[in-house]
Design a protein around this motif. Structure first.
Motif, PDB file in Angstrom:
ATOM      1  N   VAL A  18       1.793  12.129  -0.550  1.00 46.74           N
ATOM      2  CA  VAL A  18       2.492  12.219   0.731  1.00 46.74           C
ATOM      3  C   VAL A  18       1.534  12.109   1.912  1.00 46.74           C
ATOM      4  O   VAL A  18       1.748  11.323   2.842  1.00 46.74           O
ATOM      5  CB  VAL A  18       3.291  13.539   0.820  1.00 46.74           C
ATOM      6  CG1 VAL A  18       3.898  13.704   2.216  1.00 46.74           C
ATOM      7  CG2 VAL A  18       4.387  13.573  -0.241  1.00 46.74           C
ATOM      8  N   ASP A  19       0.459  12.903   1.923  1.00 53.12           N
ATOM      9  CA  ASP A  19      -0.474  12.875   3.050  1.00 53.12           C
ATOM     10  C   ASP A  19      -1.156  11.524   3.178  1.00 53.12           C
ATOM     11  O   ASP A  19      -1.438  11.057   4.285  1.00 53.12           O
ATOM     12  CB  ASP A  19      -1.521  13.984   2.909  1.00 53.12           C
ATOM     13  CG  ASP A  19      -0.943  15.367   3.193  1.00 53.12           C
ATOM     14  OD1 ASP A  19       0.048  15.435   3.938  1.00 53.12           O
ATOM     15  OD2 ASP A  19      -1.481  16.365   2.685  1.00 53.12           O
ATOM     16  N   ALA A  20      -1.420  10.872   2.036  1.00 54.49           N
ATOM     17  CA  ALA A  20      -2.036   9.546   2.074  1.00 54.49           C
ATOM     18  C   ALA A  20      -1.073   8.531   2.682  1.00 54.49           C
ATOM     19  O   ALA A  20      -1.502   7.582   3.360  1.00 54.49           O
ATOM     20  CB  ALA A  20      -2.461   9.120   0.677  1.00 54.49           C
ATOM     21  N   THR A  79       0.835  -1.207   0.000  1.00 48.30           N
ATOM     22  CA  THR A  79       0.000   0.000   0.000  1.00 48.30           C
ATOM     23  C   THR A  79       0.861   1.245   0.000  1.00 48.30           C
ATOM     24  O   THR A  79       0.617   2.198  -0.753  1.00 48.30           O
ATOM     25  CB  THR A  79      -0.929   0.010   1.231  1.00 48.30           C
ATOM     26  OG1 THR A  79      -1.789  -1.120   1.181  1.00 48.30           O
ATOM     27  CG2 THR A  79      -1.762   1.289   1.266  1.00 48.30           C
ATOM     28  N   LEU A  80       1.902   1.238   0.834  1.00 51.13           N
ATOM     29  CA  LEU A  80       2.821   2.377   0.880  1.00 51.13           C
ATOM     30  C   LEU A  80       3.510   2.577  -0.461  1.00 51.13           C
ATOM     31  O   LEU A  80       3.664   3.708  -0.937  1.00 51.13           O
ATOM     32  CB  LEU A  80       3.862   2.174   1.979  1.00 51.13           C
ATOM     33  CG  LEU A  80       3.365   2.185   3.431  1.00 51.13           C
ATOM     34  CD1 LEU A  80       4.520   1.898   4.381  1.00 51.13           C
ATOM     35  CD2 LEU A  80       2.721   3.516   3.762  1.00 51.13           C
ATOM     36  N   ALA A  81       3.938   1.485  -1.078  1.00 49.59           N
ATOM     37  CA  ALA A  81       4.613   1.569  -2.374  1.00 49.59           C
ATOM     38  C   ALA A  81       3.690   2.174  -3.425  1.00 49.59           C
ATOM     39  O   ALA A  81       4.108   3.029  -4.226  1.00 49.59           O
ATOM     40  CB  ALA A  81       5.087   0.184  -2.813  1.00 49.59           C
ATOM     41  N   ASP A  82       2.423   1.778  -3.427  1.00 52.27           N
ATOM     42  CA  ASP A  82       1.463   2.326  -4.397  1.00 52.27           C
ATOM     43  C   ASP A  82       1.250   3.819  -4.171  1.00 52.27           C
ATOM     44  O   ASP A  82       1.184   4.601  -5.133  1.00 52.27           O
ATOM     45  CB  ASP A  82       0.116   1.597  -4.276  1.00 52.27           C
ATOM     46  CG  ASP A  82       0.183   0.173  -4.805  1.00 52.27           C
ATOM     47  OD1 ASP A  82       1.129  -0.141  -5.560  1.00 52.27           O
ATOM     48  OD2 ASP A  82      -0.706  -0.630  -4.451  1.00 52.27           O
ATOM     49  N   LEU A  83       1.160   4.231  -2.912  1.00 56.02           N
ATOM     50  CA  LEU A  83       0.943   5.642  -2.600  1.00 56.02           C
ATOM     51  C   LEU A  83       2.175   6.471  -2.935  1.00 56.02           C
ATOM     52  O   LEU A  83       2.071   7.606  -3.414  1.00 56.02           O
ATOM     53  CB  LEU A  83       0.574   5.806  -1.127  1.00 56.02           C
ATOM     54  CG  LEU A  83      -0.777   5.217  -0.718  1.00 56.02           C
ATOM     55  CD1 LEU A  83      -0.946   5.271   0.795  1.00 56.02           C
ATOM     56  CD2 LEU A  83      -1.923   5.965  -1.402  1.00 56.02           C
ATOM     57  N   LEU A  84       3.352   5.909  -2.690  1.00 56.14           N
ATOM     58  CA  LEU A  84       4.593   6.597  -3.042  1.00 56.14           C
ATOM     59  C   LEU A  84       4.713   6.731  -4.554  1.00 56.14           C
ATOM     60  O   LEU A  84       5.142   7.767  -5.076  1.00 56.14           O
ATOM     61  CB  LEU A  84       5.792   5.835  -2.483  1.00 56.14           C
ATOM     62  CG  LEU A  84       6.006   5.922  -0.968  1.00 56.14           C
ATOM     63  CD1 LEU A  84       7.009   4.876  -0.506  1.00 56.14           C
ATOM     64  CD2 LEU A  84       6.477   7.323  -0.570  1.00 56.14           C
ATOM     65  N   ARG A  85       4.321   5.688  -5.251  1.00 52.63           N
ATOM     66  CA  ARG A  85       4.350   5.713  -6.723  1.00 52.63           C
ATOM     67  C   ARG A  85       3.449   6.830  -7.252  1.00 52.63           C
ATOM     68  O   ARG A  85       3.766   7.476  -8.248  1.00 52.63           O
ATOM     69  CB  ARG A  85       3.910   4.357  -7.265  1.00 52.63           C
ATOM     70  CG  ARG A  85       4.099   4.201  -8.790  1.00 52.63           C
ATOM     71  CD  ARG A  85       3.712   2.804  -9.243  1.00 52.63           C
ATOM     72  NE  ARG A  85       4.661   1.795  -8.764  1.00 52.63           N
ATOM     73  CZ  ARG A  85       4.397   0.915  -7.803  1.00 52.63           C
ATOM     74  NH1 ARG A  85       3.206   0.892  -7.216  1.00 52.63           N
ATOM     75  NH2 ARG A  85       5.313   0.030  -7.443  1.00 52.63           N
ATOM     76  N   ALA A  86       2.328   7.065  -6.541  1.00 57.36           N
ATOM     77  CA  ALA A  86       1.381   8.099  -6.949  1.00 57.36           C
ATOM     78  C   ALA A  86       1.762   9.474  -6.394  1.00 57.36           C
ATOM     79  O   ALA A  86       1.115  10.477  -6.720  1.00 57.36           O
ATOM     80  CB  ALA A  86      -0.030   7.728  -6.490  1.00 57.36           C
ATOM     81  N   GLY A  87       2.806   9.528  -5.547  1.00 55.41           N
ATOM     82  CA  GLY A  87       3.262  10.804  -4.993  1.00 55.41           C
ATOM     83  C   GLY A  87       2.324  11.399  -3.966  1.00 55.41           C
ATOM     84  O   GLY A  87       2.325  12.612  -3.744  1.00 55.41           O
TER      85      GLY A  87
END
Length: 358
Positions: free
Chosen positions: A49-51, A39-47
């Motif tokens: 930060v707050d998520a 989940t973290l990797a997907d959110l980081l990929r999408a940039g």
């Protein structure tokens, strides 16, 4: 009146620090343990930060034990302030003293945690502390995201560097979550330093005080071979370094928050007596007592002996205002508050108190 000396205040703070440090470390351990790597990797990929912060669970609730440990230090400060005051009002002592058969004249000062002033300080301080930690994490995640993108790092690797890797104990360690953005940059610098392959630059690693010296042999052998440290070993070395920086941050938070809460509690104890009419503010003179050793800030050393009536703030040479050492409520910056070991003294004009109201 027997005021706490800076040394006595520091000794009391040292007894309170372990609970605050543990609460901080356990909060970070909890954040890491529930992290969902993909989940973290997907959110980081999408940039997002707050998520990422939301997914990590950085909110007020996770730091509730930390707020509670600071509250206990505040209570200890309030109790210390009450102990500095006489058991009877001065007017009663002079006008006949205490009669054990008639306890009515006895007026014991007390510290009320339900007082609006006490509740307001705790709420504001908790908000300040948690907000500061979360803002650090926002900067840290953004910094890791930018670094990962610049180096072409896989988002999953970035996520691993954030929350750490699961070790033999089944717990994650070695991540930068919980560090300040500056500390996280130190860890990133270590990774780059060990991966560069240049013996001269790699040798700079040995100047880092918080490194794990037990792993120095790995770096020494790589330098002798004229090769960069392997990626696996870099993860190990940088992870240990990050863990030690996290311990340092826990120590710094514990030291600052324990001293600030103690000073705030003492001040609140006096304020409550004034609010209740047991003391007159004009009869309480406050002083700034600097610790006076090599670690004392030059600005605070210059303030030593500064006098104020109760309710009037002290002023640093730069113009910052503080109601007591460590106080940030009037806008004093971090360079005037973090780790401050100074003490506020209180002197009661006994003669004026005796004649007050006659």
């Amino acid at each position: 009146m027997n005021n706490l000396t800076p040394r006595e205040l520091e000794m009391l703070a040292r007894r309170l620090e372990p609970a605050i440090r543990r609460a901080f470390e356990q909060a970070i351990a909890g954040v890491r343990s529930q992290a969902q790597l993909e989940t973290l990797a997907d959110l980081l990929r999408a940039g997002q930060v707050d998520a990422v912060l939301e997914a990590l669970g950085f909110d007020t609730e996770v730091f509730s034990p930390l707020a509670e440990s600071v509250r206990q230090a505040f209570v200890a400060g309030g109790d210390a302030g009450i102990k500095e005051l006489p058991k009877l009002s001065l007017r009663q002592q002079v006008r006949g003293g205490y009669n054990p058969n008639n306890p009515t004249p006895a007026l014991r000062f007390r510290f009320d945690m339900r007082n609006r002033g006490a509740e307001a300080w705790l709420q504001e301080n908790s908000s300040r502390l948690v907000t500061g930690i979360v803002e650090d994490q926002r900067q840290l995640v953004r910094q890791q995201l930018v670094r990962g993108m610049a180096t072409g790092q896989n988002p999953r690797q970035t996520a691993l560097e954030l929350v750490g890797r699961v070790g033999e104990t089944g717990r994650r360690s070695g991540g930068v979550v919980g560090l300040t953005a500056q500390q996280a940059q130190f860890v990133a610098n270590v990774r780059e330093q060990l991966a560069i392959g240049d013996p001269g630059q790699m040798a700079g690693y040995f100047d880092r005080k918080r490194r794990d010296k037990r792993l120095d042999g790995i770096v020494t052998r790589a330098i002798k071979a004229g090769k960069p440290v392997s990626e696996v070993d870099i993860d190990k070395i940088a992870g240990r370094y990050a863990d030690r920086l996290l311990a340092l941050r826990g120590e710094n938070i514990a030291r600052t928050e324990s001293l600030t809460a103690l000073n705030a509690g003492r001040d609140e104890a006096y304020r409550q007596q004034i609010e209740a009419g047991r003391l007159a503010p004009e009869n309480v003179t406050c002083g700034w007592d600097a610790t006076g050793d090599a670690r004392t800030r030059a600005s605070h050393r210059a303030m030593n002996g500064q006098k104020r009536r109760f309710g009037e703030p002290f002023q640093t040479p730069s113009g910052a205002l503080l109601r007591f050492p460590g106080d940030t409520s009037l806008g004093a910056p971090a360079e005037e508050t973090i780790g401050c070991r100074c003490t506020k003294t209180y002197r009661l004009d006994m003669a004026a108190e005796v004649t007050r109201g006659q």
